[in-house]
Structure formats: C-alpha cells, structure tokens
Design a protein around this motif. Structure first.
Motif, PDB file in Angstrom:
ATOM      1  N   HIS A   1     -49.903  40.041  45.542  1.00 14.38           N
ATOM      2  CA  HIS A   1     -49.387  41.031  44.598  1.00 14.38           C
ATOM      3  C   HIS A   1     -50.506  41.793  43.893  1.00 14.38           C
ATOM      4  CE1 HIS A   1     -45.659  38.583  45.061  1.00 14.38           C
ATOM      5  NE2 HIS A   1     -45.232  39.810  45.274  1.00 14.38           N
ATOM      6  N   LEU A   2     -51.704  41.221  43.865  1.00 18.22           N
ATOM      7  CA  LEU A   2     -52.871  41.927  43.330  1.00 18.22           C
ATOM      8  C   LEU A   2     -53.575  42.754  44.412  1.00 18.22           C
ATOM      9  CD1 LEU A   2     -54.353  39.137  41.015  1.00 18.22           C
ATOM     10  CD2 LEU A   2     -53.114  41.214  40.314  1.00 18.22           C
ATOM     11  N   GLU A   3     -52.932  42.835  45.594  1.00 18.54           N
ATOM     12  CA  GLU A   3     -53.406  43.625  46.735  1.00 18.54           C
ATOM     13  C   GLU A   3     -54.728  43.127  47.304  1.00 18.54           C
ATOM     14  OE1 GLU A   3     -53.239  47.779  45.689  1.00 18.54           O
ATOM     15  OE2 GLU A   3     -51.100  47.665  45.213  1.00 18.54           O
ATOM     16  N   GLN A   4     -54.968  41.832  47.166  1.00 18.18           N
ATOM     17  CA  GLN A   4     -56.145  41.185  47.756  1.00 18.18           C
ATOM     18  C   GLN A   4     -55.692  40.461  49.024  1.00 18.18           C
ATOM     19  OE1 GLN A   4     -59.274  41.677  46.443  1.00 18.18           O
ATOM     20  NE2 GLN A   4     -58.117  43.112  45.161  1.00 18.18           N
ATOM     21  N   TYR A   5     -55.297  41.237  50.024  1.00 16.34           N
ATOM     22  CA  TYR A   5     -54.595  40.694  51.187  1.00 16.34           C
ATOM     23  C   TYR A   5     -55.438  39.742  52.027  1.00 16.34           C
ATOM     24  CZ  TYR A   5     -51.696  44.586  49.746  1.00 16.34           C
ATOM     25  OH  TYR A   5     -50.954  45.458  49.002  1.00 16.34           O
TER      26      TYR A   5
ATOM     27  N   ILE B   1     -51.272  30.622  44.845  1.00 17.53           N
ATOM     28  CA  ILE B   1     -52.449  31.478  44.666  1.00 17.53           C
ATOM     29  C   ILE B   1     -52.395  32.636  45.661  1.00 17.53           C
ATOM     30  CG2 ILE B   1     -54.969  31.598  44.894  1.00 17.53           C
ATOM     31  CD1 ILE B   1     -54.998  28.647  43.859  1.00 17.53           C
ATOM     32  N   GLY B   2     -52.021  32.334  46.897  1.00 17.84           N
ATOM     33  CA  GLY B   2     -51.879  33.398  47.895  1.00 17.84           C
ATOM     34  C   GLY B   2     -50.878  34.449  47.460  1.00 17.84           C
ATOM     35  N   GLY B   3     -49.765  34.013  46.871  1.00 17.23           N
ATOM     36  CA  GLY B   3     -48.752  34.953  46.407  1.00 17.23           C
ATOM     37  C   GLY B   3     -49.263  35.880  45.318  1.00 17.23           C
ATOM     38  N   ILE B   4     -49.986  35.306  44.355  1.00 14.11           N
ATOM     39  CA  ILE B   4     -50.567  36.125  43.283  1.00 14.11           C
ATOM     40  C   ILE B   4     -51.563  37.128  43.869  1.00 14.11           C
ATOM     41  CG2 ILE B   4     -52.194  36.067  41.339  1.00 14.11           C
ATOM     42  CD1 ILE B   4     -49.573  35.274  40.341  1.00 14.11           C
ATOM     43  N   LEU B   5     -52.442  36.645  44.735  1.00  9.37           N
ATOM     44  CA  LEU B   5     -53.450  37.531  45.324  1.00  9.37           C
ATOM     45  C   LEU B   5     -52.809  38.632  46.163  1.00  9.37           C
ATOM     46  CD1 LEU B   5     -56.113  34.837  46.225  1.00  9.37           C
ATOM     47  CD2 LEU B   5     -56.288  36.596  44.444  1.00  9.37           C
TER      48      LEU B   5
ATOM     49  N   LEU C   1     -54.513  35.875  52.454  1.00  7.44           N
ATOM     50  CA  LEU C   1     -54.333  35.324  53.795  1.00  7.44           C
ATOM     51  C   LEU C   1     -55.072  33.996  53.943  1.00  7.44           C
ATOM     52  CD1 LEU C   1     -53.174  35.737  56.647  1.00  7.44           C
ATOM     53  CD2 LEU C   1     -55.196  37.102  57.175  1.00  7.44           C
ATOM     54  N   ASN C   2     -56.273  33.910  53.392  1.00  9.75           N
ATOM     55  CA  ASN C   2     -57.038  32.655  53.456  1.00  9.75           C
ATOM     56  C   ASN C   2     -56.304  31.518  52.752  1.00  9.75           C
ATOM     57  OD1 ASN C   2     -59.149  33.812  54.918  1.00  9.75           O
ATOM     58  ND2 ASN C   2     -60.251  34.394  53.075  1.00  9.75           N
ATOM     59  N   PHE C   3     -55.724  31.805  51.590  1.00  8.76           N
ATOM     60  CA  PHE C   3     -54.990  30.764  50.861  1.00  8.76           C
ATOM     61  C   PHE C   3     -53.698  30.391  51.590  1.00  8.76           C
ATOM     62  CE2 PHE C   3     -57.942  31.796  47.531  1.00  8.76           C
ATOM     63  CZ  PHE C   3     -58.126  30.574  46.891  1.00  8.76           C
ATOM     64  N   PHE C   4     -52.991  31.387  52.126  1.00  7.51           N
ATOM     65  CA  PHE C   4     -51.785  31.093  52.892  1.00  7.51           C
ATOM     66  C   PHE C   4     -52.122  30.266  54.134  1.00  7.51           C
ATOM     67  CE2 PHE C   4     -49.660  35.124  51.094  1.00  7.51           C
ATOM     68  CZ  PHE C   4     -48.976  34.408  50.126  1.00  7.51           C
ATOM     69  N   ASP C   5     -53.237  30.586  54.792  1.00  9.19           N
ATOM     70  CA  ASP C   5     -53.658  29.816  55.968  1.00  9.19           C
ATOM     71  C   ASP C   5     -53.945  28.358  55.614  1.00  9.19           C
ATOM     72  OD1 ASP C   5     -53.398  31.776  57.940  1.00  9.19           O
ATOM     73  OD2 ASP C   5     -55.471  32.465  57.732  1.00  9.19           O
ATOM     74  N   LYS C   6     -54.590  28.138  54.479  1.00 10.24           N
ATOM     75  CA  LYS C   6     -54.871  26.764  54.035  1.00 10.24           C
ATOM     76  C   LYS C   6     -53.558  26.022  53.769  1.00 10.24           C
ATOM     77  CE  LYS C   6     -57.232  23.300  52.259  1.00 10.24           C
ATOM     78  NZ  LYS C   6     -57.866  22.301  53.072  1.00 10.24           N
TER      79      LYS C   6
ATOM     80  N   ALA D   1     -47.447  36.882  57.624  1.00 13.79           N
ATOM     81  CA  ALA D   1     -47.091  38.116  58.320  1.00 13.79           C
ATOM     82  C   ALA D   1     -47.157  39.314  57.383  1.00 13.79           C
ATOM     83  CB  ALA D   1     -45.701  37.990  58.939  1.00 13.79           C
ATOM     84  N   CYS D   2     -46.737  39.127  56.138  1.00 16.33           N
ATOM     85  CA  CYS D   2     -46.815  40.223  55.169  1.00 16.33           C
ATOM     86  C   CYS D   2     -48.266  40.632  54.929  1.00 16.33           C
ATOM     87  CB  CYS D   2     -46.149  39.816  53.856  1.00 16.33           C
ATOM     88  SG  CYS D   2     -44.349  39.675  53.967  1.00 16.33           S
ATOM     89  N   CYS D   3     -49.168  39.658  54.864  1.00 11.64           N
ATOM     90  CA  CYS D   3     -50.598  39.974  54.724  1.00 11.64           C
ATOM     91  C   CYS D   3     -51.085  40.750  55.940  1.00 11.64           C
ATOM     92  CB  CYS D   3     -51.424  38.698  54.560  1.00 11.64           C
ATOM     93  SG  CYS D   3     -51.243  37.889  52.967  1.00 11.64           S
ATOM     94  N   TYR D   4     -50.758  40.247  57.136  1.00  6.13           N
ATOM     95  CA  TYR D   4     -51.165  40.948  58.352  1.00  6.13           C
ATOM     96  C   TYR D   4     -50.642  42.387  58.351  1.00  6.13           C
ATOM     97  CZ  TYR D   4     -52.715  36.636  60.728  1.00  6.13           C
ATOM     98  OH  TYR D   4     -53.366  35.492  61.099  1.00  6.13           O
TER      99      TYR D   4
END
Length: 160
Positions: free
Chosen positions: A59-63, A53-57, A67-72, A96-99
């Motif tokens: 790519h949809l530029e919802q960084y 889900i983090g990956g999709i978000l 980040l919240n999904f990647f953190d989970k 890191a890419c989100c940051y």
C-alpha cells in the motif's frame, strides 16, 4: 507466550492500519516479526507478520520490498500448511498483485492462477476471495504478456 504476543502485535498493527496510521502499523508488524522469528520453524503463524509487513509495503507502493516479505511468508506457509491451503492461496494472490504492479505479467498470471485454483477448491466460485482473484485474473489477462524478442543484427557472411 510468544504466539500470543505475535497475535497481539499483528492485531494492534491491523487497528493502526485500518485507521490509516501506516507507520505505527508497520512498527507493530515489525515487533511481531521479531517475536514470530523466535517461534518454531514449524509454526505457520510465524508467517503472519511477514505477510502483514508485505501488505503495508504494498500500500506504500514499495512493490519489490513487499514481494520479498510475501515470498518469505509464502515459504513458511508452504512448508507448514502446504500449497492447497487458503492462507497460502492468499499469499499467491498478494504476490500476484506485486508482480502486476511491477509489470511482471506472466508471473502475475501464474500466481493468480494458483490462488484461483485453491480458492475455488476451498470456497467455491461465489466466495468473495474467489471472485476477487477471478476478477484480478481476468483483468491481467487483458494485458499483453511480458515477453520480448531480440534480434541480433545480421553479420555478413565472410567470402572465402
């Protein structure tokens, strides 16, 4: 049975994502999350749907949301696999890419560094994951670090 369904939803979502059907992919990943949340908290695969889900978000530029999904996903993987595991390192890179996209350069450098350390240890310097994170790290180090200095206007010293 839940583990099999989780992999099914994540795999199907991956097919949709590859076809550019982000909404269908996201729906599959969300179904996978519902299944994954039923797994034991000690099951590392429960992080799969959160990372997807983090990956999709991303790519949809919802960084921020990504980040919240990647953190989970990271919290699950650190607890179940530890810090020095290639799946955990992949999340360090994605975080890191989100940051980076959020202009949080210092945090991006720290996360890329963690990913680099694990990938170098696990794969060596010539593996594609290692070279990707090294390239990301080099690129972001070219940018300025995100700190600010604020000065308060000087107040006159009262005379006695």
């Amino acid at each position: 049975a839940e583990g099999v369904m989780l992999y099914y939803y994540v795999a199907l979502g991956g097919v949709y994502e590859s076809a550019g059907l982000q909404e269908l992919a996201l729906a599959c990943f969300c179904e996978g999350q519902l299944v994954g949340d039923k797994l034991s908290s000690r099951a590392p695969e429960s992080a799969l749907s959160y990372a997807a889900i983090g990956g999709i978000l991303f790519h949809l530029e919802q960084y921020t949301v990504a980040l919240n999904f990647f953190d989970k996903a990271l919290a699950i993987r650190e607890e179940t696999l530890g810090d020095v595991h290639m799946d955990t390192a992949l999340l360090f890179n994605n975080i890191a890419c989100c940051y980076d996209m959020l202009d949080r350069v210092t945090e991006a450098v720290e996360s890329f560094q963690k990913a680099k350390d694990v990938f170098t240890y696990e794969y060596g310097l010539t593996h594609p994951r290692t070279t990707t994170v090294l390239r990301n790290l080099s690129r972001i180090r070219q940018r300025r670090l995100d700190f600010s200095i604020k000065f308060e206007p000087r107040k006159p010293t009262p005379c006695a």
